[in-house]
Design an enzyme around this catalytic site. Sequence first.
Site, mmCIF file in Angstrom:
data_model
loop_
_atom_site.group_PDB
_atom_site.id
_atom_site.type_symbol
_atom_site.label_atom_id
_atom_site.label_comp_id
_atom_site.label_asym_id
_atom_site.label_seq_id
_atom_site.Cartn_x
_atom_site.Cartn_y
_atom_site.Cartn_z
ATOM 1 C CB ILE A 1 -11.292 26.862 11.951
ATOM 2 C CG1 ILE A 1 -10.807 28.258 12.357
ATOM 3 C CG2 ILE A 1 -11.011 25.844 13.054
ATOM 4 C CD1 ILE A 1 -11.500 28.834 13.582
ATOM 5 N N PRO A 2 -10.241 24.191 9.678
ATOM 6 C CG PRO A 2 -8.275 23.058 9.128
ATOM 7 C CD PRO A 2 -8.790 24.309 9.802
ATOM 8 C CB CYS A 3 -14.294 21.448 11.592
ATOM 9 S SG CYS A 3 -15.471 22.380 10.603
ATOM 10 C CG HIS A 4 -12.930 20.414 5.617
ATOM 11 N ND1 HIS A 4 -12.565 21.699 6.006
ATOM 12 C CD2 HIS A 4 -12.016 20.029 4.694
ATOM 13 C CE1 HIS A 4 -11.488 22.061 5.331
ATOM 14 N NE2 HIS A 4 -11.129 21.073 4.526
#
Length: 160
Positions: A130-133
């Site tokens: 889950i690409p919060c970056h």
Amino acid sequence: MHTQSVRYSQYSHLYKSIVTTPHGFLTVFANDNAVKAIDFTDSHPHANENKISKLAAKQLSEYIANQRENFDLPLAPDGTDFQKTVWQALQNIPFGSTASYLDIALAVGNKNACRAVGAANGKNPIPIVIPCHRIIGTNGKLTGYASGLERKSYLLALES
């Protein structure tokens, strides 16, 4: 450093697989059905693998080696309905792209929810997958990352 961060101590009863990265270790936490969390650590934790944690570790290793852009994993993050909505919206940010908190607030239907989106982003228990970056400030600058800005910068560079 801790073998496992305090943030993820609630997952100590789950299966664990470990992925080595240039910026520490990723611990994948999974139950019998899905990935529950991923945590960056500086020390090598003890593994206790199952089929799902191994699959997640394999896909994360491929991602780190620039051999994978998308993940195909069962996910079951713990959070509020709003957090889960934000995390779902994060998964729509393509590999190699970024978005702002405002972009995600608009995606979840509330342009005034930037701070709430930021809080949900910071509580994402399954980073990278889950690409919060991929969330940056509207000014284009890197903003906070639970695992540190150095790791965020590394992940964004990996995808560029």
